[in-house]
Design a protein around this motif. Structure first.
Motif, short mmCIF file in Angstrom:
data_model
loop_
_atom_site.label_atom_id
_atom_site.label_comp_id
_atom_site.label_asym_id
_atom_site.label_seq_id
_atom_site.Cartn_x
_atom_site.Cartn_y
_atom_site.Cartn_z
N TYR A 189 0.96 -1.08 -0.01
CA TYR A 189 -0.02 -0.01 -0.07
C TYR A 189 0.91 1.22 -0.05
O TYR A 189 1.93 1.33 0.58
N PRO A 190 0.76 2.30 -0.98
CA PRO A 190 1.71 3.51 -1.03
C PRO A 190 1.69 4.10 0.20
O PRO A 190 0.71 4.58 0.92
N ASP A 191 2.78 4.53 0.60
CA ASP A 191 3.15 5.22 1.68
C ASP A 191 2.59 6.66 1.68
O ASP A 191 1.91 7.12 2.74
N GLY A 192 2.58 7.19 0.51
CA GLY A 192 1.85 8.56 0.18
C GLY A 192 0.37 8.55 0.47
O GLY A 192 -0.08 9.59 0.81
N ASP A 193 0.10 7.36 0.62
CA ASP A 193 -1.81 7.26 0.73
C ASP A 193 -1.91 6.82 2.04
O ASP A 193 -3.42 6.84 2.49
N LYS A 194 -1.10 6.65 2.96
CA LYS A 194 -1.52 6.24 4.32
C LYS A 194 -1.89 7.26 5.25
O LYS A 194 -1.51 8.35 5.17
N ASP A 195 -2.97 6.78 5.78
CA ASP A 195 -3.62 7.86 6.82
C ASP A 195 -2.49 8.42 7.75
O ASP A 195 -1.72 7.22 8.46
N LYS A 196 -2.40 9.22 8.55
CA LYS A 196 -1.50 9.77 9.59
C LYS A 196 -2.14 9.71 10.92
O LYS A 196 -3.30 10.51 11.29
N THR A 197 -2.00 8.62 11.72
CA THR A 197 -2.75 8.18 12.94
C THR A 197 -1.97 8.37 14.15
O THR A 197 -0.65 8.33 14.06
N ASN A 198 -2.61 8.89 14.93
CA ASN A 198 -2.07 9.22 16.27
C ASN A 198 -3.16 8.74 17.39
O ASN A 198 -4.42 8.48 17.32
N ILE A 199 -2.18 8.05 18.79
CA ILE A 199 -3.09 7.99 19.76
C ILE A 199 -3.38 9.09 20.49
O ILE A 199 -2.99 10.20 20.50
N LEU A 200 -4.66 8.95 21.14
CA LEU A 200 -5.00 9.98 22.32
C LEU A 200 -4.62 9.57 23.44
O LEU A 200 -5.01 8.68 23.92
N GLN A 201 -3.68 10.38 23.93
CA GLN A 201 -3.12 9.91 25.16
C GLN A 201 -4.08 10.24 26.55
O GLN A 201 -3.86 9.62 27.40
N THR A 202 -4.63 11.19 26.37
CA THR A 202 -5.69 11.82 27.50
C THR A 202 -6.93 11.80 26.89
O THR A 202 -7.03 12.53 25.68
N THR A 203 -8.13 11.52 27.24
CA THR A 203 -9.31 11.48 26.37
C THR A 203 -10.53 11.83 27.34
O THR A 203 -10.42 11.47 28.53
N GLY A 204 -11.61 12.14 26.70
CA GLY A 204 -12.73 12.59 27.34
C GLY A 204 -12.62 13.50 28.38
O GLY A 204 -13.54 13.18 29.59
N ILE A 205 -12.12 14.59 28.54
CA ILE A 205 -12.15 15.63 29.48
C ILE A 205 -13.25 16.29 29.17
O ILE A 205 -13.34 17.06 28.18
N ILE A 206 -14.23 16.76 29.84
CA ILE A 206 -15.45 17.08 29.67
C ILE A 206 -15.31 18.68 30.60
O ILE A 206 -15.38 18.58 31.46
N THR A 207 -15.24 19.64 29.70
CA THR A 207 -15.13 21.10 30.14
C THR A 207 -16.55 21.46 30.42
O THR A 207 -17.44 21.22 29.85
N THR A 208 -16.57 22.82 30.87
CA THR A 208 -18.07 23.68 30.86
C THR A 208 -18.34 24.04 29.53
O THR A 208 -19.54 24.48 29.28
N THR A 209 -17.42 24.20 28.37
CA THR A 209 -17.83 24.44 27.19
C THR A 209 -17.80 23.48 26.15
O THR A 209 -18.39 23.45 24.89
N GLY A 210 -17.02 22.40 26.20
CA GLY A 210 -16.72 21.37 25.19
C GLY A 210 -16.33 19.96 25.74
O GLY A 210 -16.08 19.66 26.88
#
Length: 224
Positions: A189-210
């Motif tokens: 699979y062509p490297d240029g077509d590969k999606d750029k993926t990252n892990i979310l190291q901290t998730t789901g912080i619910i603030t008063t706005t978003g």
């Protein structure tokens, strides 16, 4: 006391594992960093970031781009850490030094033009709330505030399968390049077509706005 705790060391992973063991009855509440028992904060997204030194440079960029109100609107913000931004500036510095043949020149925050900076930061912002409970092992595509497509999904890790039979599920986000990658990727699979993926190291912080998620430190700012 700041509630945001990001684990990037071996000791941090041990602490996270202990936390997961104590909350094993809540099998869907797995985080890399953060806390599955206290995901709300009485602060706005902007104030939450400003209160944590991990985002000092990010706050400078938000202010320079005039995006405080946007950050505090009803959005999901997947925030890059200062590590990502400083790595980006270091790479730009090397490119500038090579182009000018001047080892003393530096590429700094002041070198970033406001229009480019606004678009770069808004690429991390998505209208509405993207939370773990809305995601599954199947990729779901969302458009950011500059119209680019990103895939969010849960990813099951076998890292602790000998301790947690259910495995650990973390969240990943991928910038889609020329269509969503097939899963699994075929050979060649062509490297240029590969999606750029990252892990979310901290998730789901619910603030008063978003909603706030935090990208892993090795993330390349603006997926460069």
């Amino acid at each position: 006391m700041n509630k945001l705790k990001i684990y990037t060391t071996r000791g941090g992973w041990a602490m996270l594992l202990l936390a997961l063991l104590f909350t094993a009855c809540k099998k869907d509440d797995h985080f890399i960093g953060g806390s599955p028992t206290n995901d709300h904060t009485p602060m706005t997204t902007y104030d939450y970031l400003k209160a944590n030194p991990l985002f000092d440079t990010l706050i400078l960029l938000i202010d320079k781009a005039g995006l405080k109100e946007t950050v505090n609107s009803d959005i999901t913000f997947i925030a890059p850490t200062d590590y990502s931004i400083k790595t980006f500036l270091a790479i730009r510095t090397l490119q500038l030094q090579k182009a000018t043949n001047d080892e003393n020149v530096k590429y700094t925050i002041d070198s970033l033009k406001a229009p480019e900076l606004r678009d770069s930061l808004m690429a991390y912002m998505f209208n509405g709330k993207i939370v773990r409970s809305d995601l599954s092992l199947e990729a779901q595509v969302y458009k950011n505030k500059v119209g680019e497509s990103f895939a969010f999904k849960q990813v099951k890790s076998g890292d602790y399968s000998d301790v947690l039979s259910a495995g650990v599920r973390y969240l990943s986000v991928a910038k889609i390049i020329n269509g969503l990658d097939p899963d699994p990727l075929p050979d060649g699979y062509p490297d240029g077509d590969k999606d750029k993926t990252n892990i979310l190291q901290t998730t789901g912080i619910i603030t008063t706005t978003g909603v706030l998620h935090v990208l892993e430190n090795k993330h390349a700012f603006y997926w460069k």
